[in-house]
Structures are given as C-alpha cells and as structure tokens.
Motif scaffolding. Structure first.
Motif, short mmCIF file in Angstrom:
data_model
loop_
_atom_site.label_atom_id
_atom_site.label_comp_id
_atom_site.label_asym_id
_atom_site.label_seq_id
_atom_site.Cartn_x
_atom_site.Cartn_y
_atom_site.Cartn_z
N GLY A 173 0.80 -1.21 0.00
CA GLY A 173 0.00 0.00 0.00
C GLY A 173 0.83 1.26 0.00
O GLY A 173 0.32 2.35 -0.27
N ALA A 174 2.13 1.15 0.31
CA ALA A 174 3.01 2.31 0.30
C ALA A 174 3.24 2.78 -1.13
O ALA A 174 3.08 2.02 -2.09
CB ALA A 174 4.35 1.95 0.95
N VAL A 175 3.59 4.05 -1.28
CA VAL A 175 3.90 4.56 -2.61
C VAL A 175 5.20 3.92 -3.11
O VAL A 175 6.14 3.72 -2.34
CB VAL A 175 4.02 6.10 -2.59
CG1 VAL A 175 5.19 6.57 -1.73
CG2 VAL A 175 4.13 6.66 -3.99
N ALA A 176 5.24 3.54 -4.39
CA ALA A 176 6.46 2.95 -4.94
C ALA A 176 7.57 4.00 -4.94
O ALA A 176 8.55 3.87 -4.23
CB ALA A 176 6.19 2.41 -6.34
N GLY A 177 7.43 5.04 -5.73
CA GLY A 177 8.30 6.20 -5.64
C GLY A 177 9.76 5.99 -5.99
O GLY A 177 10.22 4.88 -6.26
N GLY A 178 10.50 7.11 -5.99
CA GLY A 178 11.90 7.08 -6.36
C GLY A 178 12.78 6.39 -5.35
O GLY A 178 13.72 5.68 -5.73
N MET A 179 12.52 6.59 -4.06
CA MET A 179 13.37 5.96 -3.05
C MET A 179 13.30 4.44 -3.15
O MET A 179 14.34 3.76 -3.10
CB MET A 179 12.96 6.42 -1.65
CG MET A 179 13.27 7.88 -1.36
SD MET A 179 13.12 8.31 0.39
CE MET A 179 11.36 8.07 0.66
N LEU A 207 17.77 14.31 -9.68
CA LEU A 207 16.37 14.62 -9.93
C LEU A 207 15.55 13.34 -9.91
O LEU A 207 16.04 12.27 -10.27
CB LEU A 207 16.22 15.26 -11.32
CG LEU A 207 14.87 15.85 -11.72
CD1 LEU A 207 14.53 17.07 -10.86
CD2 LEU A 207 14.86 16.23 -13.19
N SER A 208 14.31 13.47 -9.46
CA SER A 208 13.34 12.38 -9.59
C SER A 208 12.22 12.86 -10.50
O SER A 208 11.66 13.95 -10.29
CB SER A 208 12.77 12.00 -8.22
OG SER A 208 11.79 10.97 -8.35
N ILE A 209 11.92 12.08 -11.53
CA ILE A 209 10.83 12.40 -12.46
C ILE A 209 9.75 11.35 -12.28
O ILE A 209 9.98 10.17 -12.55
CB ILE A 209 11.32 12.43 -13.91
CG1 ILE A 209 12.41 13.48 -14.10
CG2 ILE A 209 10.15 12.70 -14.87
CD1 ILE A 209 13.02 13.50 -15.49
N LEU A 210 8.60 11.76 -11.80
CA LEU A 210 7.49 10.84 -11.54
C LEU A 210 6.61 10.72 -12.78
O LEU A 210 6.02 11.70 -13.22
CB LEU A 210 6.67 11.34 -10.35
CG LEU A 210 5.41 10.54 -9.99
CD1 LEU A 210 5.79 9.14 -9.49
CD2 LEU A 210 4.58 11.28 -8.94
N ASP A 211 6.53 9.51 -13.32
CA ASP A 211 5.70 9.24 -14.49
C ASP A 211 4.25 9.03 -14.05
O ASP A 211 3.89 7.96 -13.55
CB ASP A 211 6.23 8.00 -15.22
CG ASP A 211 5.40 7.66 -16.46
OD1 ASP A 211 4.54 8.47 -16.85
OD2 ASP A 211 5.63 6.57 -17.04
N ALA A 212 3.44 10.05 -14.23
CA ALA A 212 2.01 9.94 -13.95
C ALA A 212 1.22 10.06 -15.24
O ALA A 212 0.06 10.48 -15.23
CB ALA A 212 1.58 11.02 -12.95
N ASP A 235 8.35 11.92 -3.93
CA ASP A 235 7.65 10.75 -3.38
C ASP A 235 6.49 11.18 -2.48
O ASP A 235 5.43 10.53 -2.45
CB ASP A 235 8.61 9.88 -2.58
CG ASP A 235 9.50 9.01 -3.45
OD1 ASP A 235 9.42 9.13 -4.70
OD2 ASP A 235 10.28 8.21 -2.89
N ALA A 236 6.67 12.27 -1.74
CA ALA A 236 5.60 12.76 -0.86
C ALA A 236 4.40 13.21 -1.67
O ALA A 236 3.25 12.97 -1.29
CB ALA A 236 6.13 13.90 0.02
N VAL A 237 4.66 13.86 -2.81
CA VAL A 237 3.56 14.26 -3.69
C VAL A 237 2.86 13.02 -4.24
O VAL A 237 1.62 12.96 -4.28
CB VAL A 237 4.08 15.15 -4.84
CG1 VAL A 237 2.99 15.39 -5.87
CG2 VAL A 237 4.59 16.48 -4.29
N ALA A 238 3.63 12.01 -4.64
CA ALA A 238 3.04 10.78 -5.15
C ALA A 238 2.17 10.12 -4.08
O ALA A 238 1.06 9.66 -4.37
CB ALA A 238 4.14 9.81 -5.60
N ALA A 239 2.66 10.08 -2.85
CA ALA A 239 1.88 9.50 -1.77
C ALA A 239 0.58 10.27 -1.56
O ALA A 239 -0.49 9.67 -1.37
CB ALA A 239 2.70 9.50 -0.47
#
Length: 324
Positions: A173-179, A207-212, A235-239
């Motif tokens: 259930g946690a966000v996958a994210g860059g970390m 940099l982390s680029i989140l593919d949404a 990652d916080a935004v993704a969560a």
C-alpha cells in the motif's frame, strides 16, 4: 497543491503531457508517445538542466520491477525514458545508461518485454540490468540513529542519477516512488523503509521524475502528467495523490524533517488548466489487486501487446513470478 506540514521546504514541478492524440488515454506507437513529452519535459527539467548538461556520465533509473504493460501504469513508460534520453543528448554529450532491477524475473528480460532496447537503439544509450553479478559497494548510512547498509551498484556512485518511478502503490500500500525504485537496485532487506531512505541518500539523484502519464490506483488512470523534484519531496507528492499522508509512509517520515512543506508548481503550456487535485481524487485509496487476482485491464492489455508483438505471454499471466 501544497502539503503543508510546517518545517523544511521541498519544491516539485508538474507539467501536463500532450494528450491530444492519446485515444482512450494510450498511444500504442512509442514514437508518437515520445513526441507528447517534449514540452512537458522541457518545463520540468529547467531548474536541473545545468547539472544534466555538465554531467559526463548519467544513469537513468526507471521502475522496471516486473513486465506489466506500460499502459497499466505499473511500470515507467519506456517512451518517457526515451524522450528524456533524447532531451539529455540534445543538451550535452554525457554517456547515458538506463539501469533497472527486476523482481522475480531477470531485469534484461523485463526490459525486453517493455520495449526498452527498441527505444534506446534510437540513441547512444543502453539498458543495463542489475543482477547478482553486478559489482556493488557496501555503504552504511545512519537512518533514525540506526546504521543501515546498502549494497549500491558501484557504477551508480560514479554517475549523475535521474530516477524515474511511476505513480503506483506497492503491494503493502506504500507509494512505490523514487526511493523504493533505487532501493530495488540493492539486496532484499528486513527493513525496506530505512533501506529506501539510505539508498536515496547514497545514490543522491540529481532529480526524480514521476511518471504519472498513466498511473495506477486500483485501476489504470490516464493522468497525463509528469512531476519532477528532489526524490523524497516528489515521493511525498506521489503518496498524497494516492491518498496517503507523510505520517502513513514510514520511509517518507524517516526521509523528511518533521513539519516538511512540499509545494507543487504547475509549469508548461497547460499549466493553468492542469488539475492536480483531480488526479488525486481519481487515485486516492487505490491499491493493487490481491495476490493471484490480476486486474482484467492488466491482463487484456498484455495479451493484446503479446499478440501484436508476436511475443510469448509474459510470466505474470502464466502464474509465474512475483510483482510488487
């Protein structure tokens, strides 16, 4: 959009992906998809472009944990990675590798299913799968007053790293994210949250680029957006988009100072009409299907993909392997 927890500051940029030609939210043609990222990538990369231009060696790290079809939102779209590599090549002369690790299946095989070799052959870039034979350097970081080791692929320590996760939850259930995408490059651990924090600190992505573009929150959703910023704030935004607060994400609670404030800036040609809150409303609370119960959209997408490419049906449709 702003997640205000008072304290330190993190800044994340978001841009809309050109969705004009995306019938039903998905373009099968990879070159057409790559073209849709041009303006959005330019907008989100602007603050980091000097670092990228000055780099001699760059590693791009997408989420290739398992061969789900990119239209599911469960893996990073290789078209985004291709567009990013193209952008980097136009702005500098760095040596570029795309680096990834699989879960329960060989990373190079996963990359082939996803189409990475076919995309990267357009450029002077290659895919490098992380496996048991990869040279590693054991580095220890202090996380929450604990010594946390991470066996980082040695080559990453010598490169400027851009991590490119996709917007999805993990099985827990946690966000996958860059970390966690970076942590997947190391060995399995009994403390995945602390290891994710240590991995991000050791690799220290530029940099982390989140593919949404297509996100997964219970079902695939064409969000048609990409985010970029420091790894933990992104990652916080993704969560947040998945309906989870920093306090509900142990890795983020460890990585971010108490009272962290994350601001999201809309950039690019469609900045005024980009509705980030609507993305969160659509995805909030979404989880992965139970083990052994693959969502029918995932199954249908990959059977179509396999038929069109004259490939074998990937292993998750045959009941083999693990995905998280």
């Amino acid at each position: 959009m702003s997640a205000d927890h008072g304290g330190s500051h993190g800044h994340v940029r978001v841009a809309a992906v050109d969705a004009g030609d995306r019938t039903g939210g998905w373009l099968p043609d990879v070159d057409a998809r790559m073209a849709t990222f041009e303006s959005s990538l330019s907008a989100i990369l602007e603050p980091s472009i000097t670092v990228i231009e000055n780099a001699d060696r760059i590693a791009v790290v997408p989420d290739v944990h398992y061969p789900f079809h990119p239209s599911t939102g469960m893996v990073t779209d290789p078209a985004l990675v291709g567009a990013l590599v193209s952008h980097i090549e136009r702005r500098g002369d760095a040596e570029i590798d795309v680096v990834g690790a699989g879960t329960g299946i060989d990373a190079d095989r996963t990359a082939a299913y996803l189409g990475y070799p076919a995309v990267l052959e357009r450029f002077e870039a290659t895919f490098s799968g992380i496996d048991d034979e990869t040279s590693r350097t054991r580095v220890v970081r202090s996380v929450d007053d604990r010594s946390v080791p991470f066996a980082v692929p040695t080559d990453l320590l010598e490169r400027t790293v851009v991590v490119v996760p996709t917007l999805r939850p993990t099985e827990s259930g946690a966000v996958a994210g860059g970390m966690r995408t970076l942590a997947a490059l190391g060995d399995e651990t009994d403390d995945p949250d602390a290891t994710a924090v240590a991995a991000a600190d050791i690799v220290d992505p530029a940099l982390s680029i989140l593919d949404a573009t297509t996100a997964y929150g219970g079902t695939p959703h064409a969000a048609n957006a990409i985010f970029a910023g420091p790894t933990a704030p992104t990652d916080a935004v993704a969560a947040s988009l998945l309906g989870r607060s920093i306090d509900e994400e142990p890795a983020l609670s460890l990585a971010l100072e108490d009272g962290a404030r994350i601001d999201v800036e809309r950039v690019g040609p469609e900045a005024r009409t980009l509705d980030v809150e609507a993305i969160g409303d659509r995805l909030s609370g979404g989880e992965l299907p139970p083990d052994g119960d693959m969502h029918p959209v995932v199954t249908a997408a990959y059977r179509l993909y396999a038929a069109a490419g004259r490939d074998a049906v990937p292993p998750q449709l045959e009941g083999k392997g693990d995905a998280d």
